[in-house]
Motif scaffolding. Structure first.
Motif, PDB file in Angstrom:
ATOM      1  N   ARG A 358       7.203  -6.566  10.401  1.00 16.88           N
ATOM      2  CA  ARG A 358       6.422  -6.237  11.275  1.00 16.88           C
ATOM      3  C   ARG A 358       4.992  -5.804  10.616  1.00 16.88           C
ATOM      4  NH1 ARG A 358      10.774  -3.547  13.480  1.00 16.88           N
ATOM      5  NH2 ARG A 358      10.077  -1.744  12.465  1.00 16.88           N
ATOM      6  N   VAL A 359       4.908  -5.350   9.538  1.00 19.17           N
ATOM      7  CA  VAL A 359       3.988  -5.024   8.762  1.00 19.17           C
ATOM      8  C   VAL A 359       3.350  -6.134   8.241  1.00 19.17           C
ATOM      9  CG1 VAL A 359       3.087  -3.906   6.496  1.00 19.17           C
ATOM     10  CG2 VAL A 359       4.705  -2.764   7.761  1.00 19.17           C
ATOM     11  N   ILE A 360       3.803  -7.244   7.789  1.00 19.43           N
ATOM     12  CA  ILE A 360       3.092  -8.433   7.596  1.00 19.43           C
ATOM     13  C   ILE A 360       2.508  -8.841   8.686  1.00 19.43           C
ATOM     14  CG2 ILE A 360       3.543 -10.855   6.512  1.00 19.43           C
ATOM     15  CD1 ILE A 360       5.769  -9.543   4.653  1.00 19.43           C
ATOM     16  N   GLU A 361       3.116  -9.014   9.811  1.00 25.01           N
ATOM     17  CA  GLU A 361       2.649  -9.794  10.993  1.00 25.01           C
ATOM     18  C   GLU A 361       1.259  -9.138  11.503  1.00 25.01           C
ATOM     19  OE1 GLU A 361       5.892  -9.858  13.462  1.00 25.01           O
ATOM     20  OE2 GLU A 361       6.338 -11.794  13.062  1.00 25.01           O
ATOM     21  N   ASP A 362       1.410  -7.883  11.702  1.00 23.95           N
ATOM     22  CA  ASP A 362       0.263  -7.245  12.267  1.00 23.95           C
ATOM     23  C   ASP A 362      -0.683  -6.262  11.406  1.00 23.95           C
ATOM     24  OD1 ASP A 362       1.476  -4.843  12.199  1.00 23.95           O
ATOM     25  OD2 ASP A 362       2.233  -5.008  14.128  1.00 23.95           O
ATOM     26  N   GLY A 363      -0.402  -6.289   9.976  1.00 24.51           N
ATOM     27  CA  GLY A 363      -1.217  -5.329   9.042  1.00 24.51           C
ATOM     28  C   GLY A 363      -1.138  -3.713   9.557  1.00 24.51           C
ATOM     29  N   ARG A 364      -0.279  -3.425  10.574  1.00 21.26           N
ATOM     30  CA  ARG A 364      -0.181  -2.190  10.661  1.00 21.26           C
ATOM     31  C   ARG A 364       0.824  -1.130   9.793  1.00 21.26           C
ATOM     32  NH1 ARG A 364      -3.458  -0.494  14.520  1.00 21.26           N
ATOM     33  NH2 ARG A 364      -2.267   1.630  15.031  1.00 21.26           N
ATOM     34  N   VAL A 365       0.480  -0.220   9.286  1.00 21.55           N
ATOM     35  CA  VAL A 365       1.403   0.590   8.131  1.00 21.55           C
ATOM     36  C   VAL A 365       2.171   1.593   8.776  1.00 21.55           C
ATOM     37  CG1 VAL A 365       1.938   1.197   5.993  1.00 21.55           C
ATOM     38  CG2 VAL A 365       0.201  -0.686   6.341  1.00 21.55           C
ATOM     39  N   PRO A 366       3.518   1.578   9.006  1.00 24.11           N
ATOM     40  CA  PRO A 366       4.271   2.908   9.486  1.00 24.11           C
ATOM     41  C   PRO A 366       4.169   3.962   8.653  1.00 24.11           C
ATOM     42  CG  PRO A 366       5.870   1.170   9.290  1.00 24.11           C
ATOM     43  CD  PRO A 366       4.402   0.603   8.810  1.00 24.11           C
ATOM     44  N   ARG A 367       3.395   4.968   8.569  1.00 21.97           N
ATOM     45  CA  ARG A 367       3.708   6.170   7.416  1.00 21.97           C
ATOM     46  C   ARG A 367       4.606   6.954   8.046  1.00 21.97           C
ATOM     47  NH1 ARG A 367      -1.943   8.700   6.406  1.00 21.97           N
ATOM     48  NH2 ARG A 367      -2.026   8.477   8.613  1.00 21.97           N
ATOM     49  N   LEU A 368       5.587   7.363   7.097  1.00 26.11           N
ATOM     50  CA  LEU A 368       6.660   8.214   7.425  1.00 26.11           C
ATOM     51  C   LEU A 368       6.182   9.506   8.003  1.00 26.11           C
ATOM     52  CD1 LEU A 368       9.167   7.775   4.266  1.00 26.11           C
ATOM     53  CD2 LEU A 368       9.266   6.807   6.628  1.00 26.11           C
TER      54      LEU A 368
END
Length: 555
Positions: A358-368
């Motif tokens: 998902r991060v590679i696809e949309d560039g949105r990084v889910p910080r813990l």
């Protein structure tokens, strides 16, 4: 340099695929044209006497055409361009690219020598050498299909958006059938087919014109470069690219693939055995591309414990878990504008693979423990494992593989390019003094019979094993020469995991563990210094620290 001139960045000037010059640009205007009274003189006839003025306004660069001249960007004629870092604009047959260093970065500058025109006076570019030869193909150098190459046949090549075209471009600014390319002797006839946005040859709008090798055809937001049949047939080869060394045809193919990958932002998968130089290849892709002045962030997916890898990749906010006293940026956030290198990606835990996808696809990084953040990064991955088998066994997601393997680079093992041994040995001798502390290491010579002995070895550890062998030779050599007898003794003594008898494994591990522990203690826990002392890659050191539970040693 005048006190009122504050330098902001640099403008790299390229002709075809040949970088010519990098000039420093500040707030004061720099005049470019063919006339000798310009600050920068471009000698080719397509350039007007006074063509453009350039100046910087902080993080951007302004390029203004003067006296009715024009520039070309994304296939359209313009009279003014505002360039953000990495952006390009065509001035006649030249390409201008604006680059700014990352704030606070200690990265080395690009290889082109920088010229400050106000200090050196007028600079005249020399008449470039003939890119020359018969036109044999084309390459998309700017646009969605930036990596695409095609040979030109004797027939007419049709270019456009239609699926029936010979070169299909997914560019909304390109017409359904936009133009044709037809070989005409050693040149190519470029014909516009009544396109909506026009066809430009080296910055000039044309209906029909002959083009030579090195010329650029701009249509819509896509730029095609005509490839010539040049010195590739003179028998010479490149000794290396970036930090990679080798003249073998297999390595020459690798260099071509790296240069193709560097020109785009698509994901790259580098495949090769341990020690073949996968991280060096990844750094070459990064350093040769438009992101070279932004961060390169390596993450070894095999060396970091699974429970820590998610935090290393995505970061966390304060209070996300016990001990999270401050916010911490993950690799994808730190690589904003640059490149994330995922080494040994085949070892990535299955539960992390969907999140990485998902991060590679949309560039949105889910910080813990926090909100997602947007980051602009490029992904380069590497593996020494068989991902096809891993997919069949359910250990690696098929969709993630196809997302990472858009463009593949395969590195050959050293045993398949033994002719490169002399160049590699010479390269490692040049760096041996820094790594071993022995003065004069670069003057040591390997005799011909010693090199022949190296060619008889299998090199299971590949180039990394050869590097460590050379460093050990420097320590033990007498009278400045390595002969066959010494090479043979060192190779026999040079134990690798593949050659160790089962009964000796425990003692070898104990010896290795003690060596790692001592290096960490001597270097006060500094990983990079300890890896240099041991003569191994930093990622390998992390793996050994994890294996032997030495994370607290030296700290």
């Amino acid at each position: 340099m005048p006190d009122n001139l504050r330098l902001m960045g640099k403008l790299v000037i390229t002709l075809g695929s040949l970088p010519l010059l990098a000039i420093e640009i500040g707030e004061e205007k720099t005049r470019i044209g063919r006339s000798a009274d310009n600050d920068l003189v471009l000698p080719l006839p397509d350039v007007a006497d006074h063509h453009a003025e350039i100046f910087s306004t902080g993080n951007t660069c302004e390029v203004e055409a003067v006296h009715g001249e024009s520039l070309v960007q994304h296939g359209r004629a313009i009279d003014r361009a505002r360039l953000s870092p990495g952006d390009q604009v065509a001035l006649a047959c030249y390409r201008l690219q604006w680059l700014t260093p990352e704030a606070g970065s200690d990265r080395t500058q690009p290889e082109l020598g920088l010229v400050h025109l106000r200090s050196h006076g007028t600079k005249t570019l020399e008449q470039p050498p003939e890119i020359g030869g018969r036109v044999v193909g084309l390459e998309v150098v700017d646009g969605v299909e930036r990596w695409l190459r095609r040979d030109l046949e004797d027939s007419v090549t049709l270019v456009g958006r239609s699926p029936k075209c010979d070169v299909v471009l997914m560019d909304d600014a390109v017409s359904w059938e936009h133009c044709t390319l037809e070989l005409d002797g050693e040149r190519v006839r470029v014909r516009d087919l009544g396109s909506h946005n026009g066809t430009y040859l080296d910055g000039r709008k044309i209906e029909s014109a002959l083009a030579e090798a090195g010329s650029r055809v701009q249509i819509g937001q896509t730029t095609l470069e005509l490839i010539g049949e040049t010195e590739e047939h003179d028998g010479t080869t490149s000794p290396g690219l970036a930090e990679l060394i080798g003249r073998d045809p297999k390595m020459q193919e690798v260099y071509v693939r790296i240069e193709e990958a560097a020109a785009s932002r698509i994901p790259v998968l580098i495949v090769g055995e341990t020690g073949t130089g996968k991280e060096l290849a990844a750094r070459a892709v990064h350093s040769l591309g438009p992101r070279s002045l932004r961060p390169f962030v390596p993450v070894n997916c095999a060396a970091i414990p699974r429970d820590l890898l998610e935090d290393e990749l995505f970061g966390h906010v304060r209070g996300a878990f016990t001990g999270a006293a401050v916010d911490r940026s993950g690799a994808f956030e730190r690589a904003d504008g640059g490149t994330v290198f995922l080494d040994e990606v085949g070892e990535l835990a299955p539960e992390l693979q969907p999140k990485l996808m998902r991060v590679i696809e949309d560039g949105r990084v889910p910080r813990l423990g926090g909100d997602e953040i947007q980051s602009d990064f490029r992904v380069i991955a590497a593996t020494n494992s068989d991902l096809a088998k891993a997919m069949s066994a359910g250990r690696f997601r098929q969709d993630l593989y196809y997302r990472l393997a858009v463009f593949q680079i395969r590195l050959p093992p050293l045993r398949d390019r033994l002719d490169d041994l002399p160049d590699l040995v010479g390269h490692f001798l040049q760096s041996a003094e820094e790594h071993t502390g022995i003065a004069g290491a670069a003057r040591i010579r390997f005799e011909e019979d010693a090199l022949r002995r190296l060619g008889e070895h299998e090199w299971p550890g590949n180039v990394r094993e050869l590097r460590n062998f050379v460093f050990r030779s420097v320590v033990e050599v007498k009278q400045g020469r390595v002969d066959r007898q010494l090479a043979d003794r060192l190779l026999v003594d040079f134990i690798t995991p593949d050659t160790v008898a089962p009964s000796s494994v425990a003692s070898l591990e104990d010896t290795e563990k003690e060596a790692v522990r001592k290096a960490l203690q001597d270097c006060h826990g500094e990983r990079r210094a300890a890896a240099r002392r041991l003569g191994i890659a930093e990622s390998t050191l992390y793996e050994k620290i994890r294996r032997y539970d030495l994370s607290d040693v030296g700290r």
